[in-house]
Design an enzyme around this catalytic site. Structure first.
Site, PDB file in Angstrom:
ATOM      1  N   LYS A 111       0.835  -1.197   0.000  1.00 55.94           N
ATOM      2  CA  LYS A 111       0.000   0.000   0.000  1.00 55.94           C
ATOM      3  C   LYS A 111       0.871   1.249   0.000  1.00 55.94           C
ATOM      4  O   LYS A 111       0.674   2.159  -0.818  1.00 55.94           O
ATOM      5  CB  LYS A 111      -0.909  -0.011   1.232  1.00 55.94           C
ATOM      6  CG  LYS A 111      -2.074   0.926   1.138  1.00 55.94           C
ATOM      7  CD  LYS A 111      -2.942   0.832   2.399  1.00 55.94           C
ATOM      8  CE  LYS A 111      -3.721  -0.464   2.456  1.00 55.94           C
ATOM      9  NZ  LYS A 111      -4.312  -0.681   3.795  1.00 55.94           N
ATOM     10  N   ARG A 121      -2.754   3.539   8.543  1.00 47.65           N
ATOM     11  CA  ARG A 121      -3.159   2.365   7.745  1.00 47.65           C
ATOM     12  C   ARG A 121      -2.109   1.270   7.733  1.00 47.65           C
ATOM     13  O   ARG A 121      -0.920   1.529   7.615  1.00 47.65           O
ATOM     14  CB  ARG A 121      -3.421   2.795   6.295  1.00 47.65           C
ATOM     15  CG  ARG A 121      -4.315   4.000   6.185  1.00 47.65           C
ATOM     16  CD  ARG A 121      -4.370   4.550   4.767  1.00 47.65           C
ATOM     17  NE  ARG A 121      -5.007   3.639   3.832  1.00 47.65           N
ATOM     18  CZ  ARG A 121      -5.085   3.875   2.526  1.00 47.65           C
ATOM     19  NH1 ARG A 121      -4.545   4.977   2.008  1.00 47.65           N
ATOM     20  NH2 ARG A 121      -5.690   3.011   1.739  1.00 47.65           N
ATOM     21  N   GLY A 170      -8.302  -7.187   4.528  1.00 46.19           N
ATOM     22  CA  GLY A 170      -9.162  -7.231   5.708  1.00 46.19           C
ATOM     23  C   GLY A 170      -8.530  -7.881   6.920  1.00 46.19           C
ATOM     24  O   GLY A 170      -9.182  -8.049   7.948  1.00 46.19           O
ATOM     25  N   MET A 193      -5.649  -6.916   8.608  1.00 43.04           N
ATOM     26  CA  MET A 193      -5.065  -6.008   9.587  1.00 43.04           C
ATOM     27  C   MET A 193      -5.939  -4.762   9.699  1.00 43.04           C
ATOM     28  O   MET A 193      -7.036  -4.738   9.191  1.00 43.04           O
ATOM     29  CB  MET A 193      -3.631  -5.710   9.215  1.00 43.04           C
ATOM     30  CG  MET A 193      -2.756  -6.955   9.385  1.00 43.04           C
ATOM     31  SD  MET A 193      -1.049  -6.661   9.006  1.00 43.04           S
ATOM     32  CE  MET A 193      -1.125  -6.234   7.294  1.00 43.04           C
ATOM     33  N   ARG A 201      -3.285  -1.014  -6.633  1.00 41.75           N
ATOM     34  CA  ARG A 201      -2.371  -2.148  -6.754  1.00 41.75           C
ATOM     35  C   ARG A 201      -2.780  -2.942  -7.986  1.00 41.75           C
ATOM     36  O   ARG A 201      -3.902  -2.796  -8.467  1.00 41.75           O
ATOM     37  CB  ARG A 201      -2.425  -3.039  -5.512  1.00 41.75           C
ATOM     38  CG  ARG A 201      -3.740  -3.744  -5.429  1.00 41.75           C
ATOM     39  CD  ARG A 201      -3.901  -4.593  -4.199  1.00 41.75           C
ATOM     40  NE  ARG A 201      -5.339  -4.787  -4.079  1.00 41.75           N
ATOM     41  CZ  ARG A 201      -5.977  -5.105  -2.972  1.00 41.75           C
ATOM     42  NH1 ARG A 201      -5.325  -5.248  -1.852  1.00 41.75           N
ATOM     43  NH2 ARG A 201      -7.266  -5.274  -2.983  1.00 41.75           N
ATOM     44  N   HIS A 255      -5.139 -31.837   8.560  1.00 40.92           N
ATOM     45  CA  HIS A 255      -4.944 -33.211   8.104  1.00 40.92           C
ATOM     46  C   HIS A 255      -5.742 -33.493   6.840  1.00 40.92           C
ATOM     47  O   HIS A 255      -5.223 -34.006   5.845  1.00 40.92           O
ATOM     48  CB  HIS A 255      -5.350 -34.172   9.223  1.00 40.92           C
ATOM     49  CG  HIS A 255      -5.274 -35.619   8.835  1.00 40.92           C
ATOM     50  ND1 HIS A 255      -6.361 -36.310   8.355  1.00 40.92           N
ATOM     51  CD2 HIS A 255      -4.244 -36.478   8.828  1.00 40.92           C
ATOM     52  CE1 HIS A 255      -5.988 -37.555   8.082  1.00 40.92           C
ATOM     53  NE2 HIS A 255      -4.703 -37.683   8.366  1.00 40.92           N
ATOM     54  N   SER A 293      17.963 -40.378 -14.159  1.00 44.65           N
ATOM     55  CA  SER A 293      16.649 -39.800 -13.932  1.00 44.65           C
ATOM     56  C   SER A 293      16.463 -39.728 -12.421  1.00 44.65           C
ATOM     57  O   SER A 293      16.519 -40.754 -11.741  1.00 44.65           O
ATOM     58  CB  SER A 293      15.569 -40.665 -14.578  1.00 44.65           C
ATOM     59  OG  SER A 293      14.305 -40.157 -14.225  1.00 44.65           O
ATOM     60  N   CYS A 347      11.846 -37.763 -12.704  1.00 43.82           N
ATOM     61  CA  CYS A 347      10.599 -38.479 -12.966  1.00 43.82           C
ATOM     62  C   CYS A 347       9.723 -38.610 -11.727  1.00 43.82           C
ATOM     63  O   CYS A 347       8.748 -39.329 -11.724  1.00 43.82           O
ATOM     64  CB  CYS A 347      10.886 -39.853 -13.548  1.00 43.82           C
ATOM     65  SG  CYS A 347      11.788 -40.936 -12.447  1.00 43.82           S
ATOM     66  N   TYR A 406      15.146 -32.571 -18.927  1.00 40.94           N
ATOM     67  CA  TYR A 406      13.693 -32.710 -19.022  1.00 40.94           C
ATOM     68  C   TYR A 406      13.085 -32.978 -17.654  1.00 40.94           C
ATOM     69  O   TYR A 406      13.778 -33.358 -16.714  1.00 40.94           O
ATOM     70  CB  TYR A 406      13.302 -33.836 -19.988  1.00 40.94           C
ATOM     71  CG  TYR A 406      13.631 -35.228 -19.485  1.00 40.94           C
ATOM     72  CD1 TYR A 406      12.704 -35.946 -18.711  1.00 40.94           C
ATOM     73  CD2 TYR A 406      14.857 -35.810 -19.768  1.00 40.94           C
ATOM     74  CE1 TYR A 406      13.016 -37.209 -18.240  1.00 40.94           C
ATOM     75  CE2 TYR A 406      15.173 -37.077 -19.299  1.00 40.94           C
ATOM     76  CZ  TYR A 406      14.251 -37.776 -18.531  1.00 40.94           C
ATOM     77  OH  TYR A 406      14.553 -39.012 -18.047  1.00 40.94           O
TER      78      TYR A 406
HETATM   79  P1  ADP Z   1      -7.603  -1.993   3.714  1.00 40.08           P
HETATM   80  O1  ADP Z   1      -6.218  -2.484   3.632  1.00 40.08           O
HETATM   81  O2  ADP Z   1      -8.489  -2.860   4.533  1.00 40.08           O
HETATM   82  O3  ADP Z   1      -8.168  -1.659   2.356  1.00 40.08           O
HETATM   83  P2  ADP Z   1      -7.159   0.821   4.041  1.00 40.08           P
HETATM   84  O4  ADP Z   1      -5.940   1.228   4.747  1.00 40.08           O
HETATM   85  O5  ADP Z   1      -7.096   0.880   2.564  1.00 40.08           O
HETATM   86  O6  ADP Z   1      -7.566  -0.622   4.529  1.00 40.08           O
HETATM   87  O7  ADP Z   1      -8.282   1.755   4.584  1.00 40.08           O
HETATM   88  C1  ADP Z   1      -9.583   1.411   4.946  1.00 40.08           C
HETATM   89  C2  ADP Z   1     -10.565   2.379   4.310  1.00 40.08           C
HETATM   90  O8  ADP Z   1     -10.259   3.716   4.673  1.00 40.08           O
HETATM   91  C3  ADP Z   1     -10.532   2.334   2.809  1.00 40.08           C
HETATM   92  O9  ADP Z   1     -11.845   2.417   2.326  1.00 40.08           O
HETATM   93  C4  ADP Z   1      -9.767   3.557   2.429  1.00 40.08           C
HETATM   94  O10 ADP Z   1     -10.125   4.035   1.179  1.00 40.08           O
HETATM   95  C5  ADP Z   1     -10.143   4.520   3.529  1.00 40.08           C
HETATM   96  N1  ADP Z   1      -9.086   5.502   3.718  1.00 40.08           N
HETATM   97  C6  ADP Z   1      -7.785   5.234   3.849  1.00 40.08           C
HETATM   98  N2  ADP Z   1      -7.067   6.373   3.979  1.00 40.08           N
HETATM   99  C7  ADP Z   1      -7.945   7.384   3.917  1.00 40.08           C
HETATM  100  C8  ADP Z   1      -7.806   8.818   3.942  1.00 40.08           C
HETATM  101  N3  ADP Z   1      -6.633   9.405   4.075  1.00 40.08           N
HETATM  102  N4  ADP Z   1      -8.924   9.549   3.831  1.00 40.08           N
HETATM  103  C9  ADP Z   1     -10.114   8.944   3.688  1.00 40.08           C
HETATM  104  N5  ADP Z   1     -10.305   7.641   3.651  1.00 40.08           N
HETATM  105  C10 ADP Z   1      -9.233   6.847   3.744  1.00 40.08           C
HETATM  106 MG    MG Z   2      -7.754  -0.490   1.072  1.00 41.47          MG
END
Ligand code: ADP
Ligand code: MG
Ligand code: MG
Length: 888
Positions: free
Chosen positions: A22, A91, A100, A102, A335, A451, A778, A846, A866
């Site tokens: 990020k 963030r 989702g 962290m 990304r 398992h 082989s 093989c 191969y």
């Molecule tokens: P995740 O990795 O779960 O996507 P993010 O760090 O991207 O978490 O942020 C969670 C939410 O907060 C996202 O919807 C993102 O767009 C929003 N967000 C992140 N930074 C800002 C910011 N500076 N201003 C407004 N919204 C933000």
């Molecule tokens: Mg995000």
């Protein structure tokens, strides 16, 4: 002193290790001149330092202070200033995206004073209080560890009380009330008031993001995705922008092209007057992104322009998060977008067609694992399916069968010809026979290294695990879904090991389009997915240096392998050729009292073997066929010791002993071994009973002569198994040379090569000596793995591999993917030493690893000629060998 904190302007997209995905991409966008709110990144090194000692590393607080001051200066606002506060988002973001898993805290810097400042400076009181209640909610759950449902409940209660359908119906007064209620909750649950000091808020949010690297769900996610545990996360501190200040503001997510096909177009969702996760959390109905054109044409045009810039720059489909604050567009994330296997092939092809990337790069953007996914049969997409739940797809495939709840039933029902799906809370080694009998396996507990998952993958059995919504009651022979539906023993269910879906009833299964294409049933232009795969295969075949052969023991398998693109057989096992009716002949051979008796048995076997080899050589005409002389211990062809002992004992007690049985029992006893894997097998048999190997060699050479006479181009390779010493090889070699001279005298010259399997550590280490006599090697990496680790595969996989995986002793079973450090070192040593003696030594592999993508790259690196794998893996191996060549 190393710096832990980096300004956006100082990073770029290739610094994901240090800045997290990020952070690195925010830096990249900043440097592209895109509208990104200013900010800075606390790197993963800081996180690792924090996690190793549990406290923030020395100097970090000061560094943050310096960068914060610069940010404040740039924004013309101070963090949490009572009159006009700067607010920031804190963030998480690791090298690999862990969606989702962290945490992120928004609106840091608000307190009882600055909320008024925000209201005044924005002229929007409602917005200020909405932001504050959000901070309390996120800070409370993320930093203070209060269950977020606690806040949700109060919010829902207030909404119900005010007759508000959605959060935007709440008034300023309602939100003020909510803030007070949330503050109380914080104090009540954490024992301390919500911290009013903005810097304290910031520092604690940073530490909480560091800590979130180690939550249970984050650890679990990493294990499933094979992400190393020691990377740590970076923390991005970025100025807030606000999508929650009324109409004219909003937040959205988008893809730069169709995430399924790669076609141009507008794909995304937008939500007015919203912040952060609102858009994906389903709290209100979102609008299709195209509607933004009507709502805010200027921002929309700007967004499309930016998406084009990102596409041009990343040359791939990207996903993005953005926010519009009062008509001004801000980019918050991008990304290279995740995609399904189908989409990966389609997008790669579309990008080539549009001239964005060339064919080589397209090949680099798809993987053998993705191709393998496309080769499994699928549940028909058309038609109505009754979805019970979705668990984790642990071993791909589509299985339909009657639900059974214990292994004995699975075995019994399967024996009478029924397809069953074994349903368990979790499996253990006692379930093995049931898992073998079942078409599919479904568990309610355990992840991809449980398992059930490990064993199912090992056997290629479809498996869904961790379907937590199922309450499995084995003693009542039923499971209940959370929605109350119950499935009883005998009810039909369908499980999809790719998607993790579990359906009630029998879902129609259709063969994979891609397999139909490889089989020659569908032309490349039948469909654009088929075309995309076919183009990738063509490119891979042109690029690869390594050949791909198949492991096949029958003409039918050989023919299929050839259709799938195999260029020969790397391993033709001969042991199954001694089963069925022929078993009696082997028994005769073993119990024969005289050489004449032995000779007779061998002579009876010869024409049968010759026929086997003729068929296979014909199916692979023009390509090499490596035939391994018989490998398993002889007692495998004799009756079971216990059963025969009982039979003889019973007969004796009746005074009616069958003489043949008695003699047979003596031989069974004589050949019985404590540890057959390490006993009389392979080359050792060839030395003790030379006639057997000689018969096989003669059958191979005569079959080759027959094929030659019939106008064919046979290329037999005779392979001696389990050699540890060049002496062993040479003894057998002498016998085979004599046979070859005889056949030449009778039938004229036939070409063949004589080589050995390298599957014992000693053979790898002494490869220089063995190569004096062997013409090819082989690597039998299955046995080599067993012998190197001292694992008996059949015993260890079921009993303790899950524990080994859970404890990180290995990330993946060494039988699935080559242990490059240990077993791989032996492959490397064996190849180098063998070629030191004989520079043109032909070397292949093989074991099953020949079809595993990571292993294939290793074999390419070591310089093997191969790989050989099961027919169905041949396309995967071709693709990966091509990718490996491009990467070299
Ligand atoms: P995740 O990795 O779960 O996507 P993010 O760090 O991207 O978490 O942020 C969670 C939410 O907060 C996202 O919807 C993102 O767009 C929003 N967000 C992140 N930074 C800002 C910011 N500076 N201003 C407004 N919204 C933000
Ligand atoms: Mg995000
Ligand atoms: Mg072996």
């Amino acid at each position: 002193m190393t710096a832990f904190v980096h300004d956006f302007a100082d990073g770029d997209k290739d610094q994901k290790d240090l800045l997290g995905g990020k952070g690195a991409n925010l830096a990249e966008m900043t440097n592209l001149g895109l509208p990104v709110p200013p900010g800075f990144i606390i790197d993963t090194e800081a996180c690792r330092a924090y996690l190793s000692v549990g406290t923030v590393p020395a100097g970090l607080a000061e560094e943050i202070g310096v960068h914060l001051a610069a940010l404040e200066q740039r924004m013309g606002k101070r963090l949490g200033d009572p009159d006009d506060p700067l607010l920031v988002a804190v963030r998480s973001g690791a090298k690999f995206s862990m969606p989702g898993m962290m945490e992120t805290v928004l609106n840091v810097g608000l307190n009882d004073d600055s909320v008024h400042g925000l209201a005044a400076s924005s002229g929007d009181e409602r917005f200020a209080w909405d932001s504050y209640r959000r901070l309390l909610q996120m800070f409370g759950s993320t930093v203070l560890g209060i269950d977020s449902a606690v806040f949700g409940k109060v919010l829902d209660g207030l909404k119900a009380d005010r007759g508000a359908h959605v959060d935007t119906d709440l008034t300023t007064a309602d939100l003020r009330e909510l803030v007070a209620a949330f503050q109380e909750l914080v104090e009540q649950h954490s024992g301390q008031p919500f911290p009013q000091d903005p810097r304290e808020q910031l520092d604690r949010a940073v530490a909480a993001v560091f800590d979130s690297w180690n939550t249970d769900r984050a650890r679990l996610y990493r294990r499933q995705d094979r992400i190393p545990d020691d990377l740590g996360t970076a923390v991005t501190v970025i100025a807030m922008v606000f999508g929650n200040c009324g109409a004219g503001s909003g937040t959205g997510v988008a893809f730069t092209r169709d995430p399924a096909t790669g076609a141009h177009g507008v794909y995304g969702d937008y939500l007015e007057n919203a912040q952060g996760e609102d858009v994906v959390a389903g709290i209100r109905n979102t609008l299709p992104l195209a509607d933004l054109e009507r709502l805010d044409p200027t921002s929309y045009a700007e967004l499309l322009r930016i998406m084009a810039v990102l596409e041009e720059h990343y040359r791939d489909m990207c996903d993005i998060e953005f926010t519009i604050e009062r008509g001004k567009l801000w980019m918050l994330q991008t990304r290279v977008g995740k995609r399904t296997p189908e989409a990966a092939f389609r997008i790669a092809r579309t990008l080539v067609e549009q001239g964005v990337i060339d064919a080589d790069e397209a090949l680099q953007r798809v993987t053998g694992a993705q191709l393998a996914q496309l080769m499994f049969p699928r549940f028909d997409a058309a038609g109505v399916h009754d979805l019970l739940t979705t668990g984790m797809g642990a071993s791909p495939g589509a299985a339909v069968g009657k639900a059974v709840f214990d292994s004995a039933t699975a075995v019994a029902w399967a024996a009478r010809g029924e397809d069953v799906v074994l349903v368990r809370k979790e499996t253990n080694p006692d379930d093995l026979h049931g898992m073998v009998a079942a078409a599919g396996i479904l568990t309610s507990h355990g992840g991809k290294t449980s398992h059930a998952a490990v064993v199912a993958r090992g056997m290629g059995r479809t498996c869904v695990c961790g379907a937590e919504a199922l309450d499995v009651d084995a003693s009542a022979r039923q499971f209940t879904v959370r929605d109350g539906r119950t499935v009883h023993e005998g009810d039909l269910i369908s499980v999809d090991g790719t998607t993790g879906e579990v359906f009630l009833g029998a879902v129609e299964v259709s063969p994979s389009l891609i397999v139909r294409h490889f089989e020659g049933e569908l032309p490349a232009d039948a469909d654009n997915l088929v075309a995309a795969v076919s183009e990738a295969m063509t490119r891979a075949d042109a690029a690869r240096r390594m050949r791909v052969r198949a492991n096949a023991d029958t003409a039918e398998d050989a023919a299929r392998a050839r259709r799938f693109g195999a260029e020969g057989i790397g391993l033709c096992r001969t042991e199954h050729m001694f089963l069925g009716d022929r078993r009696q002949l082997v028994e005769d051979l073993i119990v024969a009292e005289s050489t004449a008796g032995q000779q007779a048995a061998l002579e009876a076997l010869l024409p049968l073997q010759r026929q086997d080899f003729t068929e296979i050589l014909e199916a692979m005409d023009g390509f090499p066929v490596t035939i391994r002389l018989i490998d398993p211990p002889l007692h495998e062809f004799l009756p079971n010791l216990t059963e025969l002992s009982v039979k003889v004992a019973l007969a004796e007690s009746r005074g009616a002993v069958d003489e043949h049985d008695r003699v047979l029992l003596d031989h069974v006893r004589r050949l019985h071994e404590q540890n057959p894997m390490l006993g009389l097998r392979g080359v050792r048999l060839g030395i003790l009973i030379p006639g057997l190997f000689e018969m096989q060699a003669r059958a191979i050479l005569e079959a080759a002569a027959d094929r030659r006479d019939a106008g064919g181009d046979p290329q037999p390779e005779i392979m001696i198994p389990l050699v540890a010493s060049v002496r062993e090889f040479e003894m057998v070699q002498r016998h085979i040379l004599t046979v070859a001279e005889e056949v030449t005298a009778e039938r004229g010259e036939v070409g063949y090569r004589l080589g050995t399997m390298i599957e014992l550590p000693r053979a790898a280490v002494l490869a220089d000596r063995i190569a004096r006599s062997a013409e090819f090697f082989s690597f039998g990496t299955n046995d080599l793995t067993q012998m190197t680790w001292g694992f008996s595969r059949d015993d260890v996989e079921a009993s303790f591999f899950a524990t080994y995986l859970d404890n990180g002793i290995f990330d993946v079973s060494p039988f699935e993917s080559l242990d490059t450090l240990g077993v791989g070192a032996l492959v490397k040593i064996g190849t180098e030493r063998g070629r030191a003696t004989r520079p043109d030594l032909h070397v292949g592999v093989c074991g099953e690893h020949g079809g595993d993508p990571a292993s294939i790259h290793f074999f390419a690196e070591v310089g093997l000629d191969y790989v050989s794998c099961s027919p169905y893996r041949v396309p995967v191996a071709r693709l990966e060998a091509g990718r490996a060549a491009l990467g070299e």
